[in-house]
Design an enzyme around this catalytic site. Structure first.
Site, mmCIF file in Angstrom:
data_model
loop_
_atom_site.group_PDB
_atom_site.id
_atom_site.type_symbol
_atom_site.label_atom_id
_atom_site.label_comp_id
_atom_site.label_asym_id
_atom_site.label_seq_id
_atom_site.Cartn_x
_atom_site.Cartn_y
_atom_site.Cartn_z
ATOM 1 N N SER A 60 0.798 -1.224 0.000
ATOM 2 C CA SER A 60 0.000 0.000 0.000
ATOM 3 C C SER A 60 0.832 1.277 0.000
ATOM 4 C CB SER A 60 -0.960 0.000 1.186
ATOM 5 O OG SER A 60 -0.271 -0.153 2.399
ATOM 6 N N HIS A 113 -5.434 -3.001 -2.906
ATOM 7 C CA HIS A 113 -5.123 -2.029 -3.968
ATOM 8 C C HIS A 113 -5.091 -2.641 -5.357
ATOM 9 C CE1 HIS A 113 -4.319 1.121 -1.043
ATOM 10 N NE2 HIS A 113 -3.789 0.168 -0.309
ATOM 11 N N LYS A 152 -11.956 1.075 -1.810
ATOM 12 C CA LYS A 152 -10.935 1.641 -2.704
ATOM 13 C C LYS A 152 -11.477 1.607 -4.133
ATOM 14 C CE LYS A 152 -7.635 1.088 0.872
ATOM 15 N NZ LYS A 152 -6.851 0.179 1.686
HETATM 16 C C1 LIG Z 1 -6.806 0.059 3.162
HETATM 17 C C2 LIG Z 1 -6.235 -1.280 3.493
HETATM 18 C C3 LIG Z 1 -6.861 -2.121 4.415
HETATM 19 C C4 LIG Z 1 -8.019 -1.661 5.249
HETATM 20 O O1 LIG Z 1 -9.176 -1.675 4.512
HETATM 21 P P1 LIG Z 1 -10.398 -0.741 4.999
HETATM 22 O O2 LIG Z 1 -11.569 -1.295 4.260
HETATM 23 O O3 LIG Z 1 -10.033 0.634 4.619
HETATM 24 O O4 LIG Z 1 -10.507 -0.932 6.480
HETATM 25 C C5 LIG Z 1 -6.368 -3.387 4.585
HETATM 26 N N1 LIG Z 1 -5.273 -3.811 3.899
HETATM 27 C C6 LIG Z 1 -4.625 -3.011 3.040
HETATM 28 C C7 LIG Z 1 -3.424 -3.532 2.320
HETATM 29 C C8 LIG Z 1 -5.083 -1.724 2.808
HETATM 30 O O5 LIG Z 1 -4.436 -0.920 1.974
#
Ligand SMILES: *Cc1c(COP(=O)(O)O)cnc(C)c1O
Length: 386
Positions: free
Chosen positions: A181, A209, A239
């Protein structure tokens, strides 16, 4: 009486501020998009994970309106009590089919999914093997499980192999971000699966992602990983999918096990069913999203060629929508971010502990909503301020 505990918090805050590490909110109005209204100003933004531009897409907004009339706002209860609405069920079925796994389960967020799935698969007699750059929620899930927790250097599969070979644990679980990320690079899925097979381990892949963006939108799983009973796949849905929540896809018995044992699934109110209805529409848009993905890929290539000659800062070797520009020093990255903001551009400065000390960076994220002119503006501004 002085309040000693409060005074200690205040010292901690003061220290974070002098070290340029204090985090603060900005307040946004309006919708997610290439331009955002931040603290009353309109800024061209390179900070969101809305990679396909679905968060305010008219088709999703229409799905929300239609569902709202049917199901109202709240779920009313946890999934296993009376909270599982037909929309949740439809989404789980459609998601599993789309990513090529037998079954799926919807959680309210990626963070909650990781806190639920890892302790459901690993306990005190288990060992969790984790890439050092894994997301915080994967680290927290592993800590919560009570399993031995072993980290390997970023993408160092030789080190991981040695750790697996030395392990005496009853159950082994390899955990990795699929797209990292803060760096934007991609885990070698088939090589990780080889190790999982050789050492009889589970492989849990967090594709927060990659889902919606990689390949034909189904994310970063390979065909072998889709077919493997060992692979448990996580997509977060706030996302690229543009909504909220997270879905885990795996063998049907793994999903049945999570329904029994994942505490962040069992002991929480179901997400509003209208969000699940939006997610069904989001899956349709992702499946039909080749034009959005092609546009995004063209913007990524444009940014990379535009920043190739930047006199300072290192653009990391990422091919994804996450394009980190490493500056190093905390104060310097803030200076650059402020200078960009003065020109109407918003790029977040990411500092330790989110990234390792000395690698403070601008985390540039691109979206299918950015135009060619938007990228040109960012490239020119970076050349001017850096
Ligand atoms: C954003 C993210 C999460 C958390 O997900 P949310 O739905 O925002 O709680 C978990 N793992 C990774 C790799 C992320 O980038």
């Amino acid at each position: 009486m002085t309040h000693a505990a409060l005074a200690r918090l205040q010292q901690g805050l003061a220290k974070a501020r002098t070290e340029h590490l204090a985090r603060t909110h900005t307040v946004r109005d309006g919708r997610s998009g290439a331009a955002l209204e931040i603290d009353g100003e309109t800024l061209l933004a390179f900070c969101s994970n809305d990679y396909l531009g679905l968060a305010a897409d008219p088709a999703l907004v229409a799905a929300a309106h239609a569902a709202l009339e049917v199901c109202g706002v709240g779920a009313g209860a946890a999934h296993l009590v009376s909270g599982q609405h037909r929309y949740h069920h439809e989404f789980e079925t459609a998601f599993a089919r789309f990513v090529g796994k037998p079954a799926a389960l919807l959680f309210s967020s990626g963070y909650q999914a990781n806190l639920g799935v890892i302790p459901a698969l690993a306990g005190r007699r288990s060992e969790v093997f984790a890439d050092r750059l894994n997301h915080a929620s994967l680290v927290d899930g592993a800590q919560l499980s009570g399993a031995a927790f072993t980290r390997y250097r970023h993408l160092d599969l030789a080190q991981l192999e040695g750790q697996l070979a030395a392990s005496k644990a009853a159950d082994k679980l390899i955990v990795s971000d699929l797209v990292f990320s803060m760096d934007g690079d991609i885990a070698p899925v088939d090589a990780l699966l080889d190790l999982a097979e050789r050492h009889d381990a589970w492989l849990y892949l967090d594709d927060a992602h990659g889902f919606g963006v990689l390949g034909d939108g189904r994310g970063g799983l390979t065909e072998r990983a889709r077919a493997s009973d060992r692979v448990i796949y996580l997509a977060t849905l706030g996302k690229a999918a543009g909504v909220a929540g997270a879905a885990v896809a795996a063998h049907a018995d793994v999903i049945a096990w999570l329904v029994q044992t994942a505490r962040t699934y069992v002991y929480t109110t179901a997400t509003p069913p209208l969000l699940a209805a939006c997610l069904v529409e989001s899956l349709r848009q992702i499946a039909a999203g080749d034009a959005r993905r092609a546009h995004l890929a063209a913007r990524i290539a444009q940014l990379r060629s535009g920043l190739a000659e930047l006199p300072r800062g290192t653009l990391m070797a990422s091919q994804t929508a996450i394009q980190p520009l490493v500056i190093g020093d905390n104060a310097e990255v803030l200076r650059v971010a402020h200078a960009l903001r003065a020109r109407g551009l918003w790029v977040p400065a990411i500092r330790p502990p989110t990234v390792p000390a000395g690698s403070a960076r601008l985390r540039i994220t691109l979206s299918a909503l950015h135009s060619e002119a938007d990228i040109t503006r960012l490239v020119e501004a970076l050349h001017a301020v850096i």
